[in-house]
Design a protein around this motif. Structure first.
Motif, short mmCIF file in Angstrom:
data_model
loop_
_atom_site.label_atom_id
_atom_site.label_comp_id
_atom_site.label_asym_id
_atom_site.label_seq_id
_atom_site.Cartn_x
_atom_site.Cartn_y
_atom_site.Cartn_z
N LEU A 94 -7.69 36.64 26.78
CA LEU A 94 -7.21 36.19 25.40
C LEU A 94 -5.97 35.21 24.87
CD1 LEU A 94 -9.40 37.50 22.91
CD2 LEU A 94 -7.75 38.94 22.95
N ARG A 97 -2.30 36.82 19.89
CA ARG A 97 -2.55 36.82 18.82
C ARG A 97 -1.17 37.32 17.63
NH1 ARG A 97 -7.18 35.11 20.18
NH2 ARG A 97 -9.03 35.93 18.95
N ASN A 188 -5.48 46.69 23.57
CA ASN A 188 -5.94 45.24 22.64
C ASN A 188 -7.29 45.57 23.39
OD1 ASN A 188 -6.66 43.93 20.42
ND2 ASN A 188 -5.33 41.89 21.60
N PRO A 189 -7.85 46.65 23.57
CA PRO A 189 -9.30 46.12 24.21
C PRO A 189 -10.70 44.97 23.28
CG PRO A 189 -8.82 47.81 22.57
CD PRO A 189 -8.45 47.45 22.12
N PRO A 190 -11.27 44.98 23.54
CA PRO A 190 -12.13 43.88 23.31
C PRO A 190 -12.66 44.75 21.90
CG PRO A 190 -13.15 44.37 25.52
CD PRO A 190 -11.55 45.31 25.32
N TYR A 191 -13.07 43.97 20.98
CA TYR A 191 -13.78 45.15 19.95
C TYR A 191 -14.83 44.78 19.12
CZ TYR A 191 -9.78 43.43 17.00
OH TYR A 191 -8.89 43.08 16.91
N ILE A 192 -15.59 42.83 19.70
CA ILE A 192 -16.37 42.62 18.46
C ILE A 192 -17.63 42.94 18.79
CG2 ILE A 192 -16.85 40.07 17.73
CD1 ILE A 192 -14.41 38.96 18.08
N VAL A 204 -12.22 31.57 18.93
CA VAL A 204 -13.24 32.29 20.05
C VAL A 204 -14.12 31.62 21.15
CG1 VAL A 204 -12.29 34.24 18.78
CG2 VAL A 204 -14.60 33.24 18.16
N ALA A 211 -13.32 39.52 27.29
CA ALA A 211 -11.40 39.71 26.36
C ALA A 211 -11.94 40.11 25.18
CB ALA A 211 -11.08 38.98 26.60
N LEU A 212 -13.31 39.76 24.69
CA LEU A 212 -13.53 39.67 22.81
C LEU A 212 -14.61 41.38 22.51
CD1 LEU A 212 -14.28 36.34 23.19
CD2 LEU A 212 -12.28 37.92 21.33
N GLU A 242 -5.41 48.69 18.91
CA GLU A 242 -5.81 47.95 18.39
C GLU A 242 -7.51 47.39 17.96
OE1 GLU A 242 -3.98 43.81 18.31
OE2 GLU A 242 -6.11 42.97 17.68
N ARG A 274 -5.78 48.04 11.02
CA ARG A 274 -5.52 46.88 12.16
C ARG A 274 -5.43 48.58 13.55
NH1 ARG A 274 -6.08 41.99 12.99
NH2 ARG A 274 -6.45 42.84 14.43
N1 GLN Z 1 -8.44 39.91 16.50
C1 GLN Z 1 -9.24 38.83 17.19
C2 GLN Z 1 -10.52 37.77 17.02
O1 GLN Z 1 -10.88 38.43 15.96
C3 GLN Z 1 -10.28 39.57 18.56
C4 GLN Z 1 -9.22 40.62 19.97
C5 GLN Z 1 -10.15 41.40 20.43
O2 GLN Z 1 -11.39 41.32 20.69
N2 GLN Z 1 -9.07 42.20 21.18
O3 GLN Z 1 -10.98 36.94 17.20
#
Ligand code: GLN
Length: 287
Positions: A94, A97, A188-192, A204, A211-212, A242, A274
């Motif tokens: 990633l 950010r 800050n793990p993947p969280y989407i 993205v 990573a996402l 995060e 966040r």
């Molecule tokens: N904040 C990032 C985004 O929305 C995602 C980061 C994450 O998944 N750790 O693009």
């Protein structure tokens, strides 16, 4: 088409080509020009009539075209500023950010101990671990990532910044970390969610989905981390995560269900929730 013997001023005007893909076309062109010339921004305004040699002009044109095709600036220049640090980046991780600076600030505020032992899970470029290390020379920080290329990149950034209080290792979350106790765990793990429309928009699209994206509405990896953290925390230690702006309630519930106390969430400058925190207190032994 690239004209023959272009000047800096002429190339700056090509910013209009980026209007469809970028919110900051002029800045993007300035950054790309500085990169190919290996000069600071002030150079562009001091020498607008300077003519680029053919090789440099061609390199610039290639990067401009890739930017027009949507590639993030940081992948084109191979570097990104985070906190006060200049980090090398590549497509295996990633791009750090500005959002994640909230996690760094929260960690610095949460941990009063001057010689804290800290763990950064899913370090990527090493951004969080290296930012903390640069602020707290007495902290000992372990940074782990599952992806070998990310481990190599974080280690390279560590060496370039001469931050000797960071150790970079390969591990899938806690799995390959020897039993030990930390005062602070940050991540800050993947969280989407895989179906999130943001994944098909903007920068993205070029970043690694490992990573996402996370299963279970983006919460699967956060669940693994919260479930696995306690054996690695000293009593009184903190876990800082995060997450997406709509996940704060779910993350607080997960922390509370695992027995974390003083659970709270920090908001970013846009007022969005966040970063969530829990404190680990060992339950008293039954008599
Ligand atoms: N904040 C990032 C985004 O929305 C995602 C980061 C994450 O998944 N750790 O693009």
């Amino acid at each position: 088409m690239l004209q023959d013997k272009p000047t800096i001023a002429e190339l700056l005007r090509l910013a209009s080509r980026l209007e469809a893909v970028s919110d900051s076309p002029r800045l993007d062109v300035e950054v790309l020009l500085c990169h190919v010339l290996d000069k600071p921004r002030s150079y562009l305004f001091t020498w607008p009539e300077k003519i680029l040699d053919q090789k440099t002009a061609q390199y610039f044109n290639d990067l401009l075209q890739r930017r027009a095709d949507g590639e993030p600036i940081a992948y084109l220049t191979g570097q990104k500023e985070f906190w006060s640090l200049s980090l090398e980046v590549n497509t295996t991780t990633l791009i750090p950010r500005p959002d994640t600076e909230l996690l760094v600030e929260t960690a610095l505020q949460a941990m009063a101990k001057s010689d804290a032992q800290v763990l950064d899970l899913g370090t990527g470029t090493g951004a969080i671990a290296l930012a903390l290390a640069s602020e707290r020379q007495q902290w000992q920080i372990m940074a782990v990532d599952l992806v070998p290329e990310a481990v190599a990149l974080a280690e390279k950034n560590r060496q370039r910044l001469s931050l000797d209080n960071v150790r970079v290792l390969r591990s899938h979350w806690f799995k390959d970390i020897a039993p030990q106790k930390f005062d602070l765990i940050v991540t800050n793990p993947p969280y989407i969610d895989a179906d999130d429309h943001h994944l098909s928009e903007g920068d993205v699209r070029f970043e690694p989905s490992s990573a996402l994206v996370s299963a279970h509405h983006g919460l699967a990896d956060i669940e693994i981390i919260i479930a696995g953290a306690k054996p690695y925390l000293r009593t009184g230690g903190f876990l800082l995560i995060e997450h997406g702006y709509q996940q704060a309630g779910a993350v607080r519930t997960l922390l509370q269900n695992e027995g974390f106390v003083s659970v709270s969430t920090e908001r970013d400058i846009a007022g969005l929730e966040r970063v969530s925190t829990g404190c680990f207190q060992r339950s008293p032994q039954p008599l």
